[in-house]
Design an enzyme around this catalytic site. Structure first.
Site, PDB file in Angstrom:
ATOM      1  N   ASP A 163     -12.775  -8.437   4.078  1.00 52.89           N
ATOM      2  CA  ASP A 163     -13.878  -8.582   3.541  1.00 52.89           C
ATOM      3  C   ASP A 163     -14.551 -10.016   3.421  1.00 52.89           C
ATOM      4  O   ASP A 163     -15.747 -10.115   3.367  1.00 52.89           O
ATOM      5  CB  ASP A 163     -13.851  -7.877   2.042  1.00 52.89           C
ATOM      6  CG  ASP A 163     -13.971  -6.495   1.861  1.00 52.89           C
ATOM      7  OD1 ASP A 163     -13.699  -5.618   2.977  1.00 52.89           O
ATOM      8  OD2 ASP A 163     -14.330  -6.217   0.929  1.00 52.89           O
ATOM      9  N   TYR A 182       0.774  -1.178  -0.062  1.00 50.07           N
ATOM     10  CA  TYR A 182       0.090  -0.092  -0.118  1.00 50.07           C
ATOM     11  C   TYR A 182       0.845   1.356   0.169  1.00 50.07           C
ATOM     12  O   TYR A 182       0.489   2.405  -0.508  1.00 50.07           O
ATOM     13  CB  TYR A 182      -0.825   0.051   1.253  1.00 50.07           C
ATOM     14  CG  TYR A 182      -2.225  -0.667   0.909  1.00 50.07           C
ATOM     15  CD1 TYR A 182      -2.420  -1.933   0.629  1.00 50.07           C
ATOM     16  CD2 TYR A 182      -3.547   0.204   1.383  1.00 50.07           C
ATOM     17  CE1 TYR A 182      -3.851  -2.397   0.533  1.00 50.07           C
ATOM     18  CE2 TYR A 182      -4.484  -0.258   1.115  1.00 50.07           C
ATOM     19  CZ  TYR A 182      -4.704  -1.676   0.690  1.00 50.07           C
ATOM     20  OH  TYR A 182      -6.146  -2.274   0.444  1.00 50.07           O
ATOM     21  N   ASP A 219      -3.593 -17.935   0.626  1.00 51.95           N
ATOM     22  CA  ASP A 219      -4.689 -18.599  -0.442  1.00 51.95           C
ATOM     23  C   ASP A 219      -5.154 -19.621   0.607  1.00 51.95           C
ATOM     24  O   ASP A 219      -6.609 -19.821   0.471  1.00 51.95           O
ATOM     25  CB  ASP A 219      -3.988 -19.133  -1.434  1.00 51.95           C
ATOM     26  CG  ASP A 219      -2.707 -19.988  -1.253  1.00 51.95           C
ATOM     27  OD1 ASP A 219      -2.093 -19.940  -0.119  1.00 51.95           O
ATOM     28  OD2 ASP A 219      -2.138 -20.653  -2.228  1.00 51.95           O
ATOM     29  N   ASP A 229      -6.584  -6.503   3.981  1.00 50.02           N
ATOM     30  CA  ASP A 229      -7.769  -6.274   3.260  1.00 50.02           C
ATOM     31  C   ASP A 229      -8.555  -7.095   2.507  1.00 50.02           C
ATOM     32  O   ASP A 229      -9.920  -6.897   2.761  1.00 50.02           O
ATOM     33  CB  ASP A 229      -7.182  -5.233   2.172  1.00 50.02           C
ATOM     34  CG  ASP A 229      -8.326  -4.438   1.381  1.00 50.02           C
ATOM     35  OD1 ASP A 229      -9.108  -3.713   1.848  1.00 50.02           O
ATOM     36  OD2 ASP A 229      -8.006  -4.350   0.128  1.00 50.02           O
ATOM     37  N   LYS A 260       2.705 -15.429   2.630  1.00 46.78           N
ATOM     38  CA  LYS A 260       2.900 -15.909   1.458  1.00 46.78           C
ATOM     39  C   LYS A 260       4.444 -16.368   1.462  1.00 46.78           C
ATOM     40  O   LYS A 260       4.980 -16.237   0.436  1.00 46.78           O
ATOM     41  CB  LYS A 260       2.236 -15.065   0.281  1.00 46.78           C
ATOM     42  CG  LYS A 260       2.299 -15.734  -0.908  1.00 46.78           C
ATOM     43  CD  LYS A 260       1.020 -16.996  -1.024  1.00 46.78           C
ATOM     44  CE  LYS A 260       1.502 -17.675  -2.437  1.00 46.78           C
ATOM     45  NZ  LYS A 260       0.366 -18.838  -2.557  1.00 46.78           N
TER      46      LYS A 260
HETATM   47  C1  IPM Z   1     -10.409  -0.862   3.879  1.00 50.07           C
HETATM   48  C2  IPM Z   1     -10.593  -0.321   2.339  1.00 50.07           C
HETATM   49  C3  IPM Z   1      -9.693   0.754   2.203  1.00 50.07           C
HETATM   50  C4  IPM Z   1      -8.278  -0.221   1.794  1.00 50.07           C
HETATM   51  C5  IPM Z   1      -9.623   1.562   0.803  1.00 50.07           C
HETATM   52  C6  IPM Z   1     -10.814   2.354   0.892  1.00 50.07           C
HETATM   53  C7  IPM Z   1      -8.497   2.549   0.454  1.00 50.07           C
HETATM   54  O1  IPM Z   1     -10.874  -1.316   1.562  1.00 50.07           O
HETATM   55  O2  IPM Z   1     -10.298  -0.075   4.684  1.00 50.07           O
HETATM   56  O3  IPM Z   1     -10.437  -2.202   3.805  1.00 50.07           O
HETATM   57  O4  IPM Z   1      -8.150  -0.665   0.810  1.00 50.07           O
HETATM   58  O5  IPM Z   1      -7.730  -0.086   3.003  1.00 50.07           O
HETATM   59 MG    MG Z   2     -11.109  -3.029   2.183  1.00 48.94          MG
END
Ligand code: IPM
Ligand code: MG
Length: 352
Positions: free
Chosen positions: A246, A135, A218, A242, A186
């Protein structure tokens, strides 16, 4: 206690409004100061993270953040895009430890895309390193190659110090929970991950009471949907975290349920729902405010040291779910379908 309130874009203002209603009901002396961020910051001052907003965030004891982003900003140069605001806040404030708990409330086990028996009672904590990795690694860019075509490149990098401090956060969290820590990397392919694993093992020697395991990212993605209850605390880098967070959110039924805390070395933090600004449903009073309300509870717990108040808010959220209140994202036949405001009001009422 001063709180910087940064609603941002899309559904940000609606969900933050409900979290503020909850906070105001708690009889704490909180000073709440609002400022624009993300697309709203860009509209106000040409910068997604206006200087005044950053100053406010720095001087506050904690930051309550909504969400940023919107289609009208997608064509802006990267430095002006709404996402830069959250990345900038994380970097400028040194918020390196991102805590993303994923819990399945008994009432929502059937809202998950997975079988209820796979997720019922799930309680995991993903700890994501937040200020390093690909990042922020330099160099990065898009360059012209000798043959005339363009090449994009980013740099994944982690220093020992960065790995060590997030590893400590992982072990400390595990000590307070089920004493199991799974470090995700990884290391079969990446040098960065090899160092990550070596340093986590070193730090682990200081925590003989925590059972440390390692998993390739993975495989972890697969295990999270196969047997998610095998996990207690997961610690991982910025990019893997990240993606995995999700994925983990969906175990709980909806990304609209997941709060997060991003902490610096002194537990000052930024608190935000892990979902985005959802421009498609903005302004329609349908967004789920619970992730933001639960983020406010985390803020009470970690930065404001008001564990009792945090417990009250979390209990109120459980109460409204038990009473059958559901926003559209977690709706099931037979439940009471409510909008953003009604859900917020139900939580306020359940505070007693
Ligand atoms: C998160 C989001 C952010 C990230 C974006 C909006 C930059 O996806 O907080 O997980 O990738 O960290
Ligand atoms: Mg995110």
């Amino acid at each position: 206690m001063k709180i910087a309130v940064l609603p941002g874009d899309g559904i940000g203002a609606e969900i933050i409004a409900q979290a503020l209603n909850v906070l105001k009901r708690l009889d704490l002396s909180l000073e709440l100061e609002e400022a624009p961020v993300g697309g709203a910051g860009y509209d106000a001052s040409g910068d997604p993270l206006p200087e005044a907003t950053l100053r406010l965030a720095k001087e506050a004891d904690a930051i309550l953040f909504g969400a940023v982003g919107g289609w009208q900003y997608d064509q802006l140069p990267r430095a002006k895009r709404p996402e830069q605001a959250i990345l900038g806040l994380r970097k400028h404030l040194g918020l390196f430890a991102n805590l993303r708990p994923a819990q399945v409330y008994a009432e929502l086990a059937s809202a998950s895309a997975l079988k209820p028996e796979v997720v019922a009672g799930l309680d995991i904590l993903i700890i994501r390193e937040l200020t390093g990795d690909i990042y922020f690694g330099q160099p990065r860019g898009i360059q012209k190659l000798a043959d005339g075509q363009r090449e994009g490149f980013d740099t994944m990098r982690y220093s020992e110090g960065e790995i060590r401090r997030i590893a400590h956060v992982g072990f400390q969290a595990a000590l307070k929970r089920g004493r199991k820590l799974c470090s995700v990397d990884k290391a079969n392919v990446l040098e960065t991950s090899q160092l990550w694993r070596d340093v986590v093992i070193e730090v682990g020697k200081e925590y003989p009471d925590v059972e440390l395991s390692h998993m390739y990212v993975d495989n972890c993605a697969m295990q999270l949907v196969r047997t998610p209850k095998q996990f207690d605390v997961i610690v991982t880098g910025n990019m893997f975290g990240d993606i995995l967070s999700d994925e983990a959110s969906m175990l709980t039924g909806s990304i609209g349920m997941l709060p997060s805390a991003s902490l610096d070395a002194n537990n000052k933090g930024l608190y935000e729902p892990i979902h985005g600004s959802a421009p498609d449903i903005a302004g329609k009073d349908v967004a789920n405010p619970l992730a933001t309300i639960l983020s406010a509870a985390m803020m009470l717990r970690y930065s404001l040291h008001q564990a009792g108040a945090a417990d009250r808010v979390e209990a109120a959220v459980k109460r409204v779910l038990k009473d059958g209140y559901r926003t559209a994202d977690i709706f099931e036949a037979g439940a009471k379908k409510v909008g953003t405001k009604e859900m917020g009001a139900a939580v306020v009422a359940a505070l007693g």
